[in-house]
Write a protein that holds these residues in place. Structure first.
Motif, PDB file in Angstrom:
ATOM      1  N   THR A 168      -5.516   9.292  -2.589  1.00 36.50           N
ATOM      2  CA  THR A 168      -4.208   8.663  -2.496  1.00 36.50           C
ATOM      3  C   THR A 168      -3.783   8.455  -1.050  1.00 36.50           C
ATOM      4  N   ALA A 169      -4.161   9.362  -0.159  1.00 40.29           N
ATOM      5  CA  ALA A 169      -3.776   9.229   1.245  1.00 40.29           C
ATOM      6  C   ALA A 169      -4.606   8.174   1.969  1.00 40.29           C
ATOM      7  N   GLU A 194       0.802  -1.219   0.000  1.00 40.58           N
ATOM      8  CA  GLU A 194       0.000   0.000   0.000  1.00 40.58           C
ATOM      9  C   GLU A 194       0.844   1.283   0.000  1.00 40.58           C
ATOM     10  N   PRO A 195       1.890   1.397   0.844  1.00 38.95           N
ATOM     11  CA  PRO A 195       2.706   2.622   0.754  1.00 38.95           C
ATOM     12  C   PRO A 195       3.361   2.797  -0.612  1.00 38.95           C
ATOM     13  N   LEU A 196       3.713   1.697  -1.266  1.00 43.10           N
ATOM     14  CA  LEU A 196       4.320   1.798  -2.597  1.00 43.10           C
ATOM     15  C   LEU A 196       3.328   2.341  -3.615  1.00 43.10           C
ATOM     16  N   THR A 197       2.086   1.869  -3.570  1.00 43.66           N
ATOM     17  CA  THR A 197       1.095   2.347  -4.542  1.00 43.66           C
ATOM     18  C   THR A 197       0.715   3.803  -4.284  1.00 43.66           C
ATOM     19  N   GLY A 230     -13.354  11.446  -2.795  1.00 41.69           N
ATOM     20  CA  GLY A 230     -12.047  10.827  -2.973  1.00 41.69           C
ATOM     21  C   GLY A 230     -11.619  10.064  -1.737  1.00 41.69           C
ATOM     22  N   LEU A 231     -11.892  10.626  -0.561  1.00 41.61           N
ATOM     23  CA  LEU A 231     -11.558   9.958   0.686  1.00 41.61           C
ATOM     24  C   LEU A 231     -12.338   8.647   0.827  1.00 41.61           C
ATOM     25  N   ALA A 232     -13.635   8.688   0.514  1.00 47.58           N
ATOM     26  CA  ALA A 232     -14.453   7.480   0.590  1.00 47.58           C
ATOM     27  C   ALA A 232     -13.963   6.419  -0.400  1.00 47.58           C
ATOM     28  N   ALA A 233     -13.637   6.850  -1.623  1.00 44.09           N
ATOM     29  CA  ALA A 233     -13.133   5.902  -2.616  1.00 44.09           C
ATOM     30  C   ALA A 233     -11.800   5.302  -2.178  1.00 44.09           C
ATOM     31  N   VAL A 281       1.130  11.605   3.850  1.00 45.75           N
ATOM     32  CA  VAL A 281      -0.094  12.402   3.715  1.00 45.75           C
ATOM     33  C   VAL A 281       0.241  13.837   3.317  1.00 45.75           C
ATOM     34  N   LEU A 282       1.241  14.440   3.969  1.00 49.76           N
ATOM     35  CA  LEU A 282       1.599  15.816   3.647  1.00 49.76           C
ATOM     36  C   LEU A 282       2.149  15.924   2.227  1.00 49.76           C
ATOM     37  N   GLY A 283       2.983  14.973   1.830  1.00 46.76           N
ATOM     38  CA  GLY A 283       3.502  14.975   0.460  1.00 46.76           C
ATOM     39  C   GLY A 283       2.401  14.822  -0.561  1.00 46.76           C
ATOM     40  N   VAL A 284       1.438  13.959  -0.260  1.00 44.21           N
ATOM     41  CA  VAL A 284       0.295  13.753  -1.158  1.00 44.21           C
ATOM     42  C   VAL A 284      -0.504  15.043  -1.307  1.00 44.21           C
ATOM     43  N   VAL A 285      -0.734  15.735  -0.189  1.00 53.44           N
ATOM     44  CA  VAL A 285      -1.503  16.982  -0.238  1.00 53.44           C
ATOM     45  C   VAL A 285      -0.770  18.046  -1.059  1.00 53.44           C
TER      46      VAL A 285
END
Length: 295
Positions: A230-231, A75-78, A164-167, A267-271
């Motif tokens: 993504t997060a 999961e962290p890789l994806t 997006g969060l729900a998905a 999470v911060l990088g994704v945002v």
């Protein structure tokens, strides 16, 4: 190494696929919001079909990675799919990366590395009983449902973020059930898988997640939905992996601190990357949602 390459390959296909899907979904009628008619409209668009094809390739690569590695590792890789989405978006828009873009890249890469090195995800732990299994499953699915219902009462940007969060929660749950399907095939054969409920749940969850994602892509720019998507996926996958699949992480005080720091950096990088100006807007030319959405 094979699991690492499969996970990164899955992230590449997913990132490219999300960008292409959003560019197509932005042209779909807003009256089809959260309706399966939306998928029927999108299926006529070649760029959306290409995006879905890439997403399916990513899911297949992810499923193969899950067959040989733990959910808490894959999961962290994806989650790095956002790096590839950013690369394609920069190519399409010509927007420079800038300091916030480079910071997002660094945080995401370091967060994934830090979590994997500190946590040392591995399998072999005892799988949870039926009660705990359904408790974790129901909590993740129920939270996704609540977020979807709440999204309908928010403005477009908040609506897309919650969808997006729900998905992302559903996709994390789907990945965990994909891992279960792989275990069933390895232990009992394909015939047992056909009469089990898990593969049909994987299909249903995947279709529902796709509807939520396309609705989010349709209503707001990609930067509003892709960060939360993504997060949420790796966090949900890790919760399910540890919660009922028998994945094990290091639980020393130092390891937990680094694992938490790694997840926070992810999470911060994704945002930062998800809200970068290079991410396509796609919906600027559309009419307001209130003027076109069905009651």
């Amino acid at each position: 190494m094979a699991v690492f390459l499969l996970g990164v390959g899955a992230a590449c296909c997913l990132g490219f696929g999300f960008v292409l899907q959003q560019r197509a979904a932005a042209r779909a009628p807003l009256a089809d919001f959260l309706s399966f008619r939306l998928l029927l409209d999108l299926i006529r668009m070649p760029d959306w079909l290409l995006g879905v094809g890439l997403m399916v390739c990513g899911q297949v690569l992810g499923a193969v990675a899950l067959a040989y590695g733990e959910v808490s590792l894959v999961e962290p890789l994806t989650a790095t799919n956002l790096l590839f989405a950013m690369a394609l978006s920069r190519r399409l828009t010509g927007q420079p990366l800038g300091w916030n873009g480079w910071l997002g890249v660094a945080l995401l890469a370091l967060g994934v590395t830090g979590f994997i090195v500190a946590g040392r995800p591995r399998g072999g732990g005892p799988e949870a009983g039926a009660l705990r299994h359904w408790l974790v499953f129901g909590t993740v699915a129920g939270l996704a449902l609540l977020l979807t219902l709440k999204a309908r009462r928010l403005p477009r940007s908040g609506e897309a973020a919650l969808l997006g969060l729900a998905a992302g929660l559903l996709y994390g749950l789907q990945d965990s059930l994909t891992r279960v399907c792989g275990q069933i095939v390895q232990d009992d054969g394909l015939a047992t898988l056909v009469v089990s409920w898990q593969p049909y749940a994987v299909g249903g969850i995947g279709l529902t997640g796709m509807l939520l994602v396309q609705s989010a892509f349709e209503t707001a720019p990609l930067r509003m939905s892709l960060p939360s998507l993504t997060a949420a996926q790796p966090i949900a996958g890790i919760v399910c992996g540890v919660g009922f699949l028998g994945d094990r992480l290091r639980f020393t005080a130092g390891a937990l601190a680094w694992e938490a720091a790694g997840l926070a950096a992810i999470v911060l990088g994704v945002v930062l990357l998800g809200r970068h100006p290079a991410m396509p807007t796609g919906v600027a030319e559309k009419s307001p949602v209130s003027a076109t959405r069905l009651p």
